[in-house]
Enzyme design. Structure first.
Site, PDB file in Angstrom:
ATOM      1  N   SER A 180       0.840  -1.189   0.000  1.00 11.38           N
ATOM      2  CA  SER A 180       0.000   0.000   0.000  1.00 11.38           C
ATOM      3  C   SER A 180       0.885   1.252   0.000  1.00 11.38           C
ATOM      4  O   SER A 180       1.707   1.423  -0.903  1.00 11.38           O
ATOM      5  CB  SER A 180      -0.963  -0.038   1.193  1.00 11.38           C
ATOM      6  N   ASP A 414      -8.616  -6.108  -5.100  1.00 11.83           N
ATOM      7  CA  ASP A 414      -8.281  -4.984  -4.221  1.00 11.83           C
ATOM      8  C   ASP A 414      -9.197  -3.799  -4.510  1.00 11.83           C
ATOM      9  O   ASP A 414      -9.130  -3.193  -5.579  1.00 11.83           O
ATOM     10  CB  ASP A 414      -6.817  -4.593  -4.437  1.00 11.83           C
ATOM     11  N   HIS A 452      -7.117  -5.821  -0.411  1.00 14.72           N
ATOM     12  CA  HIS A 452      -5.987  -5.002   0.045  1.00 14.72           C
ATOM     13  C   HIS A 452      -5.253  -5.650   1.211  1.00 14.72           C
ATOM     14  O   HIS A 452      -4.067  -5.428   1.406  1.00 14.72           O
ATOM     15  CB  HIS A 452      -6.480  -3.608   0.448  1.00 14.72           C
TER      16      HIS A 452
END
Length: 522
Positions: A180, A414, A452
Site C-alpha cells: 500500500s 483490491d 488489500h
C-alpha cells in the site's frame, strides 16, 4: 565523522548484549545523513525476542530542521547473529506510526522471520505521529516533505550508520519491502535513491497518491451527493455473490475465487441486477440510481482534472471477484454524508482518504467540505503536490545498472487500490525497457481473490526469500506459490502467476495444492 557515543564494533557476524545496551544515547551527526536534519539520537535500547529471535531493539528520533516539525520516529532491530543484510520496511495510509519494523510483509508462517534469518530490519513513522487516515500533519512543510519521500533516505542513512557501528561494516545487501503506502515508498526508494537499494518489493503500491485521492473524491461525491446512489451492505453482497456465481467456474474450479478476470469481464454484466422498474425495490436488485455508480467504478474513473498520470484512474474490480466487505469499504455503511469520527457510520474509504488530502494538502482548511471540491479549479496545486509525492517514473535505469531487482504484486480483488493502477506502471516499465530486458530485473504478479489485506484468498508469500535468491545468487524467481491464511481455508496453495497469466485448475489433483494448477492466459 565518528558517531558520538560509539562502542567497540562487534565481529562481522555478531553483536553482544553488552554492545547493544551501550548504544543507548548514541548520536548520529547531521553530516552522516544525506538530506538536511539536525542529526539523530537513540532514545531506547532493549534486548528482545528471547530465546528464539534474540535481537537488539533500538528506538530513536531523527531531528527536523524546522523545530516546529515532528521528529521522524524510527526503530532498528539488530539480530545478535547477523547475516550481513538489511531490510527497510514501509508503512501504510498516511503513516503516522511505525508499522511492523521487525518482520517481512505477508511472510508465510512456515518461513522463519526476517530477524531469525539474520536480517537487520528497520522502519519509521514517516515523520509524524497520528492515524493512518489523518493528513493534518501536512500543514507543516517539512512533515509533508518527509512523508512525500525524504524520510526514506533519512531513515536509511541513520540505520546504515548504526548497523555499521554495531557490526563493523555496512550491509552487503539492502532491500525495501512495503505494501500500500509502503509499496509507494518502495518505488520511491528505487526511483529517488537508486544506489541505496539492491532490491525492492512493492505490494499494491499507491505510487500516484494524488490521482488515487482525486478518484476517491469523485467516488465520495457520487455516493453522497446523488440521492439513492448509495449501495447498502446487503446489495454489496448481492453484487459480490452474483459475480462469483457467474465467474468462479471460469478458471476450472468452483472455489470461491475469481481467477480468470478477463473472462469474467465478458461473463457478467451489472444490468442483470436491475430492478424491473428501475426503482429501489429492496436488497435483491439495483435501482437506476445505483447502477451508474457500479458502472463508474467498473470503468476508468474520471478525475475531473489532468494530472501527471492522466485524467482517469484505474477501474475498481467491483465486478471481478471482490468480496462483500471490500465493496462495503468503498460504498460505506450508510447513505448519509460523512459525519464526525465518533459516528458509527463507516464512510467510503477511498473518499475518506481523498477528503483528508483535499482539506489539508490542497485547501489547507480543516473545515472545508470536500464533497463540493472541483479538481479543475485547483489544477496547479494538485500538479504541485503530485510532483512532490508521486513516484510514477519508469526510468529506473540507475537502480537496474546497480544490479537492483524489483518484485511487484497486486491482488485482483483490491478495492482500496485497484490492480489496474499497478498494471499501468508495469506497462510504463515495459514501454521504457522492452519486455525482454524488463524480465531481467522485474516481475509482476497478480493474486486472484486477494483484496488489500484479506479477501477470499488471503495471501502469504515468501517475497523476501525470492528477492534475495535473485539478487544474491542469481536464481530466477520462476514459478511462485502463494498460501492462503484465511482461517477456514488456511494452508491451501495456488500459483502466484506472472501477469498476464492466471492459475487454472488442471481438472484433477488436490485442489489445495499449487501443483494442481497451471499458469495460463487461456
Amino acid at each position: 565523522m565518528l558517531i558520538a557515543g560509539t562502542v567497540s564494533a562487534a565481529s562481522v557476524s555478531g553483536l553482544t548484549e553488552a554492545q547493544c545496551v551501550a548504544m543507548k544515547n548514541t548520536h548520529i551527526p547531521a553530516l552522516r545523513i544525506g538530506l538536511p536534519t539536525r542529526g539523530a539520537v537513540i532514545t531506547t535500547v532493549a534486548i528482545a525476542g528471547q530465546p528464539v529471535e534474540t535481537h537488539c531493539k533500538l528506538e530513536g528520533q531523527i531531528k527536523p530542521v524546522d523545530p516546529k516539525a515532528p521528529d521522524i520516529q524510527f526503530q532498528l532491530y539488530l539480530p545478535l547473529v547477523w547475516n550481513g543484510k538489511a531490510l527497510q520496511l514501509g508503512g501504510g495510509g498516511f503513516d503516522g506510526a511505525i508499522k511492523g519494523a521487525d518482520t517481512a510483509r505477508l511472510a508465510p508462517a512456515s518461513v522463519p522471520g526476517a530477524l531469525k534469518q539474520g536480517y537487520a530490519t528497520f522502519g519509521s513513522d514517516s515523520g509524524h505521529q497520528g492515524g493512518v487516515s489523518d493528513a493534518s500533519f501536512t500543514l507543516n512543510e517539512e512533515a509533508w516533505n518527509n512523508f512525500a519521500g525524504a524520510q526514506i533516505k533519512k531513515t536509511h542513512d541513520v540505520a546504515v550508520a548504526l548497523i555499521e557501528q554495531a557490526y563493523g561494516r555496512k550491509p552487503s545487501r539492502l532491500y525495501f519491502q512495503g505494501n500500500s503506502q509502503g509499496g509507494h515508498e518502495a518505488l520511491a526508494a528505487i526511483q529517488r535513491y537508486p544506489l541505496d537499494y539492491d532490491g525492492a518489493i512493492a505490494i499494491h503500491p499507491v505510487y500516484n497518491v494524488v490521482e488515487l485521492h482525486m478518484a476517491g473524491i469523485r467516488i465520495g461525491q457520487a455516493v453522497y451527493n446523488t440521492p439513492g446512489a448509495w449501495i447498502s451492505p446487503a446489495k454489496a453482497a448481492l453484487i459480490s455473490n452474483s459475480v462469483l456465481s457467474a465467474c468462479d467456474k471460469l478458471d476450472g474450479l468452483t472455489d470461491g475465487i475469481v481467477a480468470n478476470v478477463d473472462a469474467c469481464r465478458a461473463a457478467f454484466k451489472p444490468e442483470r441486477l436491475r430492478c424491473h422498474d428501475g426503482k429501489d425495490n429492496g436488497d435483491l436488485c439495483l435501482s437506476d440510481a445505483q447502477l451508474p455508480l457500479v458502472e463508474m467504478l467498473s470503468k476508468p474513473v474520471s478525475l475531473g482534472v489532468n494530472l501527471p498520470t492522466g485524467d482517469h484512474f484505474a477501474p475498481w474490480p467491483i465486478l471481478l471477484g471482490a468480496d462483500a466487505p471490500a465493496l462495503v469499504s468503498v460504498f460505506g455503511s450508510g447513505a448519509d454524508k460523512p459525519k464526525p469520527a465518533s459516528s458509527n457510520i463507516i464512510i467510503s474509504f477511498p473518499y475518506m482518504m481523498g477528503d483528508q488530502a483535499v482539506r489539508y494538502e490542497v485547501m489547507r482548511s480543516p473545515d472545508y467540505d470536500s464533497l463540493q471540491f472541483n479538481p479543475a479549479q485547483h489544477s496547479t496545486r494538485l500538479k504541485e503536490l503530485a510532483s512532490q509525492v508521486d513516484n510514477d517514473n519508469a526510468d529506473i535505469s540507475a537502480f537496474v545498472q546497480h544490479g537492483g531487482k524489483l518484485l511487484l504484486m497486486h491482488g485482483t480483488a483490491d478495492m482500496a487500490v485497484p490492480p489496474g493502477n499497478t498494471l499501468a506502471y508495469y506497462e510504463k516499465l515495459k514501454a521504457r525497457f522492452g519486455e525482454k530486458e524488463l524480465h531481467q530485473f522485474a516481475r509482476f504478479y497478480l493474486a486472484p481473490g486477494f483484496t488489500h489485506s484479506s479477501g477470499p484468498f488471503r495471501v502469504s508469500w515468501d517475497s523476501l526469500g525470492t528477492l534475495d535468491k535473485w539478487v544474491d545468487h542469481g536464481i530466477d524467481p520462476g514459478q511462485q506459490i502463494m498460501i492462503d491464511t484465511n482461517k477456514a481455508t488456511a494452508g491451501r496453495e495456488m500459483p502466484l502467476c506472472e501477469y498476464p497469466q492466471f492459475p487454472k485448475y488442471k481438472g484433477q489433483g488436490d485442489i489445495k495444492s499449487a501443483s494442481s494448477f497451471v499458469c495460463t492466459t487461456d
